[in-house]
Design an enzyme around this catalytic site. Structure first.
Site, PDB file in Angstrom:
ATOM      1  N   LYS A 191      86.028 -27.069 -53.830  1.00 21.36           N
ATOM      2  CA  LYS A 191      86.806 -26.564 -52.968  1.00 21.36           C
ATOM      3  C   LYS A 191      86.889 -24.967 -52.505  1.00 21.36           C
ATOM      4  CE  LYS A 191      90.876 -29.847 -54.128  1.00 21.36           C
ATOM      5  NZ  LYS A 191      92.175 -29.919 -54.573  1.00 21.36           N
TER       6      LYS A 191
ATOM      7  N   ASP B  63      96.857 -29.626 -49.418  1.00 23.97           N
ATOM      8  CA  ASP B  63      97.550 -29.905 -50.969  1.00 23.97           C
ATOM      9  C   ASP B  63      98.916 -29.167 -50.483  1.00 23.97           C
ATOM     10  OD1 ASP B  63      95.496 -31.040 -52.162  1.00 23.97           O
ATOM     11  OD2 ASP B  63      94.457 -29.467 -52.834  1.00 23.97           O
TER      12      ASP B  63
ATOM     13  N   GLY C 198     100.918 -22.640 -65.094  1.00 22.61           N
ATOM     14  CA  GLY C 198      99.620 -22.993 -64.801  1.00 22.61           C
ATOM     15  C   GLY C 198      99.183 -22.037 -63.406  1.00 22.61           C
TER      16      GLY C 198
ATOM     17  N   GLY D   9     103.649 -36.684 -59.714  1.00 19.82           N
ATOM     18  CA  GLY D   9     102.620 -36.146 -58.690  1.00 19.82           C
ATOM     19  C   GLY D   9     101.809 -37.022 -57.595  1.00 19.82           C
TER      20      GLY D   9
HETATM   21  P1  ATR Z   1      93.613 -27.128 -60.987  1.00 17.90           P
HETATM   22  O1  ATR Z   1      92.914 -27.236 -59.715  1.00 17.90           O
HETATM   23  O2  ATR Z   1      93.948 -28.731 -61.456  1.00 17.90           O
HETATM   24  O3  ATR Z   1      94.836 -26.507 -60.970  1.00 17.90           O
HETATM   25  P2  ATR Z   1      92.226 -25.560 -62.813  1.00 17.90           P
HETATM   26  O4  ATR Z   1      91.989 -24.506 -61.587  1.00 17.90           O
HETATM   27  O5  ATR Z   1      90.981 -25.600 -63.784  1.00 17.90           O
HETATM   28  O6  ATR Z   1      92.594 -26.999 -62.238  1.00 17.90           O
HETATM   29  O7  ATR Z   1      93.421 -24.941 -63.402  1.00 17.90           O
HETATM   30  C1  ATR Z   1      94.128 -25.413 -64.865  1.00 17.90           C
HETATM   31  C2  ATR Z   1      95.394 -24.838 -65.254  1.00 17.90           C
HETATM   32  O8  ATR Z   1      95.705 -25.444 -66.152  1.00 17.90           O
HETATM   33  C3  ATR Z   1      95.201 -23.389 -65.871  1.00 17.90           C
HETATM   34  O9  ATR Z   1      96.276 -22.720 -65.484  1.00 17.90           O
HETATM   35  C4  ATR Z   1      94.854 -23.548 -66.918  1.00 17.90           C
HETATM   36  O10 ATR Z   1      95.357 -22.628 -67.998  1.00 17.90           O
HETATM   37  P3  ATR Z   1      94.157 -21.106 -68.221  1.00 17.90           P
HETATM   38  O11 ATR Z   1      94.207 -20.449 -66.854  1.00 17.90           O
HETATM   39  O12 ATR Z   1      94.566 -20.413 -69.390  1.00 17.90           O
HETATM   40  O13 ATR Z   1      92.968 -21.831 -68.319  1.00 17.90           O
HETATM   41  C5  ATR Z   1      95.697 -24.549 -67.415  1.00 17.90           C
HETATM   42  N1  ATR Z   1      95.366 -25.354 -68.799  1.00 17.90           N
HETATM   43  C6  ATR Z   1      94.628 -26.272 -68.992  1.00 17.90           C
HETATM   44  N2  ATR Z   1      94.472 -26.715 -70.074  1.00 17.90           N
HETATM   45  C7  ATR Z   1      95.729 -26.118 -70.601  1.00 17.90           C
HETATM   46  C8  ATR Z   1      96.365 -26.273 -72.162  1.00 17.90           C
HETATM   47  N3  ATR Z   1      95.943 -27.056 -73.066  1.00 17.90           N
HETATM   48  N4  ATR Z   1      97.372 -25.511 -72.458  1.00 17.90           N
HETATM   49  C9  ATR Z   1      97.887 -24.715 -71.497  1.00 17.90           C
HETATM   50  N5  ATR Z   1      97.613 -24.651 -70.088  1.00 17.90           N
HETATM   51  C10 ATR Z   1      96.266 -25.319 -69.948  1.00 17.90           C
END
Ligand code: ATR
Length: 281
Positions: A71, A107, A132, A247
């Site tokens: 993306k 999106d 997030g 979602g």
């Molecule tokens: P997407 O495109 O689905 O948003 P991404 O860009 O990989 O995917 O983002 C994943 C998000 O989920 C991030 O905010 C991540 O937090 P970090 O920036 O600290 O990595 C969050 N996330 C993933 N696993 C997590 C967990 N176990 N606990 C808390 N936050 C989590």
């Protein structure tokens, strides 16, 4: 459906793509509208992205969807990137028009359409807490900022990412950043909580990203996860009298908006919703 020398192609590129529900939604939509197109999913590795883009262009694809992990990388191969996609820094839909490749992000608008359609929420005045700060959070935050919410707090496990996202919204809305561990500070005043992390997604369906005692009836709780349809977060929110939003609608509406960009006409949203629900079984 008849396929002949005039059949047009659109598709999806990602890595992996095997789980995608877009082929079911889009092909059903083309048939419902009598449009001579097919939609196919292509697993393209990051190393092959440029070759794939040039190939699709040479073969006359009308356009394509872009998913993880392309993306952001796709931007470099496009002739034009529409403003929302530029601000988010990510493209999920490409349209090939007169030999030029134009990038969009559906999106963002897809999320808003789904939220407003399904909850009837009035966005003006909402105090938003987003959990997030990844790609999905960026799309949602920009959409809500432009829609005129009162404030947005971004809470992320890695606080610096939340700070970067909040800073990128600066001009549009009152935006703040927190670490995920600090959400108790704003939960009470939050009227719209949007969950964008992968916490609670199948198969880890008993995981929840915030202390459920922070949820309250003055909140709408929106979770971008669609598998399961109702996450533990939404179940806990519902039990406390909050309004909930899952979602699946975002997935549907981002696809409907992509259809509209390629075909220049309204998408058969109900047909696409049925196809999606069937594909989810
Ligand atoms: P997407 O495109 O689905 O948003 P991404 O860009 O990989 O995917 O983002 C994943 C998000 O989920 C991030 O905010 C991540 O937090 P970090 O920036 O600290 O990595 C969050 N996330 C993933 N696993 C997590 C967990 N176990 N606990 C808390 N936050 C989590």
């Amino acid at each position: 459906m008849r396929m002949d020398a005039g059949t047009g192609v659109v598709g999806l590129i990602g890595h992996p793509v095997g789980h995608s529900k877009s082929p079911e939604m889009m092909n059903r939509a083309f048939r419902a509208r009598g449009l001579p197109f097919v939609y196919l999913a292509f697993d393209v590795s990051p190393q092959e992205l440029e070759t794939a883009v040039r190939g699709m262009q040479a073969l006359g694809f009308r356009g394509w969807n872009v998913t993880i992990p392309h993306k952001v990388a796709i931007l470099e191969y496009l002739d034009e990137v529409e403003e929302t996609a530029r601000e988010i820094g990510a493209v999920n839909t490409v349209v090939s028009r007169n030999g030029r490749l134009i990038g969009y992000n559906t999106d963002s608008e897809g999320y808003l359409r789904s939220l407003v359609d399904e909850t009837g929420l009035e966005l003006a005045g909402q105090r938003v807490l987003i959990l997030g700060a990844g790609g999905a959070a960026r799309a949602v935050a920009h959409a809500l900022a432009v829609a005129g919410v009162e404030s947005i707090t971004i809470a992320n496990r890695t606080r610096e990412k939340a700070e970067r996202l909040a800073a990128s919204l600066g001009r549009k809305v009152d935006a703040r950043a927190l670490s995920l561990a600090e959400v108790a500070r704003v939960a009470g005043e939050t009227t719209l909580l949007v969950q964008t992390t992968s916490v609670g997604m199948y198969p880890e369906t008993e995981a929840i990203p915030i202390d459920p005692s922070l949820l309250h009836e003055g909140m709408t709780v929106s979770d971008l996860i669609y598998r399961p349809r109702k996450t533990l977060l939404l179940r806990e929110a519902e039990a406390r009298g909050a309004r909930v939003h899952g979602g699946l609608g975002m997935l549907l509406h981002q696809a409907a908006l992509a259809f509209e960009k390629w075909m220049g006409r309204a998408a058969p949203v109900d047909v696409m919703r049925d196809a999606l629900e069937e594909a989810m079984k």
